[in-house]
Design a protein around this motif. Structure first.
Motif, mmCIF file in Angstrom:
data_model
loop_
_atom_site.group_PDB
_atom_site.id
_atom_site.type_symbol
_atom_site.label_atom_id
_atom_site.label_comp_id
_atom_site.label_asym_id
_atom_site.label_seq_id
_atom_site.Cartn_x
_atom_site.Cartn_y
_atom_site.Cartn_z
ATOM 1 N N LEU A 283 -48.984 -23.084 -21.374
ATOM 2 C CA LEU A 283 -48.009 -22.766 -20.326
ATOM 3 C C LEU A 283 -48.245 -21.420 -19.673
ATOM 4 N N THR A 339 -41.620 -29.715 -16.589
ATOM 5 C CA THR A 339 -42.739 -29.251 -17.402
ATOM 6 C C THR A 339 -43.998 -30.037 -17.054
ATOM 7 N N SER A 369 -42.159 -24.059 -14.346
ATOM 8 C CA SER A 369 -42.234 -23.515 -15.700
ATOM 9 C C SER A 369 -40.939 -22.829 -16.101
ATOM 10 N N VAL A 432 -50.277 -28.878 -21.953
ATOM 11 C CA VAL A 432 -48.909 -28.903 -21.427
ATOM 12 C C VAL A 432 -48.450 -30.345 -21.216
#
Length: 454
Positions: A283, A339, A369, A432
């Motif tokens: 991330l 996400t 994010s 992610v």
């Protein structure tokens, strides 16, 4: 409310087993008497979470200041979210000026260790929070964090930056952050998503102000005085937070000791912890290397600093929107799509070769994010009793710290080996998106059907 607590009005875990003050026997332990004193202290807060009011919102302001100092992208873990949130500008400056003889991966370990220790002590600090040890560790760690910020200005060698800015700054931040975010559940229940979103805006504000201040101050007063200004900003933020933050409920000594293995009997909690590790493996890659990659494609170093500020400003809108939506449709229903969008943007980021494209990536990535960071602790908060929330959240943050430790250094190593950020983007975006798949599994385990609030 009457000053005398009836069994019906006492918080769960306090109502049973505590005699009235005038019936305490001579052979009762000092611990039992102390427990009665604690019950009396928190009597005025007995009952359900107020979900508002002057005291509750003042706590949210305090937690927001903590976020401003600690966290990275649009999230945490410093008051402070913002100072830690702006590691990208330090990464770029150290690569170009102070530590130009070190590789990007080596320098990234400073920020990675800092991020890791924001979450790693959660196992201990969460347990201490449940037991009632909150304000004293908070104030001591605040003083240590301020001291470390000023000491960073005096560092000259890599090991000094690693020790002060990486290890100690992260450690003191980690003593503050997990209990500070856990206390939100004491004051908010129905509006918990909104409260978490507002607190997370603190990191966005700090992550916007610190890069802008750094970009304008370094040419005027130099690196040392720029970091000292950051120290004074931290002093004000943590000073206000220390005065206003407080718990609502009395401490509860739940069973299980430091590590509550029974929490992992819930498969949703176990998989959620794994998803946290996976998400943090990737991330923060884009935010950390965004200024460096911008400079590599010809964007001026003067402007590349602002990309971090743009991403953090956009994340503020993402965090607040996520909090408001979470109260309506549930945190996981918000976290999963956004996400996923952050993962896709991580794939796309290395292909941005113009200033306009990089601005677009910064805005969308920051917004997406920010939703994950703002709601990160909401699901584990709901996966058990309120009396155990500090330990449960702390265990999750400690486990997730494994991802923050190695995530950005792995990306830096890939960049050093390949000479570009495309492969690093594939790695980070991939992990992610893997975390998103795991979140879908958690949602299914929690909800058991296709549609519904979760």
């Amino acid at each position: 409310m009457s000053g005398k607590i009836t069994p019906a009005s006492q918080p769960e875990g306090i109502a049973h087993g505590l005699p009235e003050p005038d019936t305490i026997r001579d052979d009762q332990t000092l611990h039992e008497k102390s427990s009665q004193d604690i019950t009396d202290k928190y009597a005025k807060y007995a009952g359900e979470a107020p979900d508002g009011g002057l005291k509750a919102w003042s706590v949210i302001v305090a937690v927001s200041f903590n976020y401003r100092r600690f966290c990275r992208v649009g999230y945490s873990p410093s008051p402070s979210f913002g100072y830690v949130n702006t590691w990208g500008i330090f990464q770029d400056y150290y690569e170009r000026v102070l530590l130009s003889d070190k590789s990007p991966s080596t320098i990234a370990w400073i920020g990675s260790v800092q991020y890791t220790f924001i979450f790693l002590p959660g196992l201990v600090t969460g347990r201490l929070f449940d037991l009632g040890h909150f304000k004293l560790p908070y104030c001591i760690a605040s003083c240590g964090l301020i001291l470390c910020t000023f000491l960073t200005a005096e560092c000259k060698q890599y090991w000094q930056f690693f020790l002060v800015q990486g290890l100690l700054t992260g450690l003191f931040s980690g003593i503050i952050f997990p209990p500070a975010i856990s206390v939100v559940s004491h004051w908010f229940s129905k509006k918990k998503g909104k409260a978490l979103g507002i607190t997370a805006i603190g990191s966005s504000l700090g992550g916007t102000l610190f890069p802008i201040a750094g970009q304008n101050l370094i040419p005027l007063v130099g690196f040392k005085w720029t970091v000292r200004v950051f120290g004074f900003m931290t002093l004000v933020a943590l000073g206000i937070a220390s005065l206003t933050i407080d718990r609502r409920l009395p401490p509860v000594n739940v069973r299980g000791g430091l590590f509550n293995l029974s929490a992992f009997r819930n498969p949703a909690y176990t998989i959620y912890c794994i998803s946290g590790v996976a998400c943090f493996l990737g991330l923060y890659t884009a935010l950390t290397y965004l200024p460096v990659s911008a400079t590599a494609v010809g964007v001026s170093s003067n402007f590349s600093f602002y990309l971090v500020a743009i991403a953090n400003a956009a994340s503020g809108f993402g965090r607040l929107s996520a909090g408001l939506l979470a109260d309506r449709i549930g945190p996981l229903n918000v976290m999963i799509p956004f996400t996923g969008l952050a993962g896709i943007l991580t794939f796309a980021w290395p292909y941005a070769s113009s200033q306009g494209a990089l601005i677009g990536v910064s805005v969308i990535y920051g917004f997406a994010s920010g939703t994950y960071v703002s709601l990160l602790v909401a699901p584990p908060m709901a996966m058990g009793d309120l009396g155990d929330v500090g330990r449960r959240v702390g265990m999750f943050l400690t486990i997730a710290a494994l991802g923050t430790l190695v995530g950005t250094p792995i990306s830096g190593a890939i960049n050093a080996r390949t000479g570009g950020f495309k492969d690093a983007g594939f790695y980070a975006g991939g992990v992610v998106l893997l975390s998103v798949l795991l979140l879908l599994v958690v949602r299914h385990l929690q909800l058991g059907r296709l549609f519904g609030k979760c």
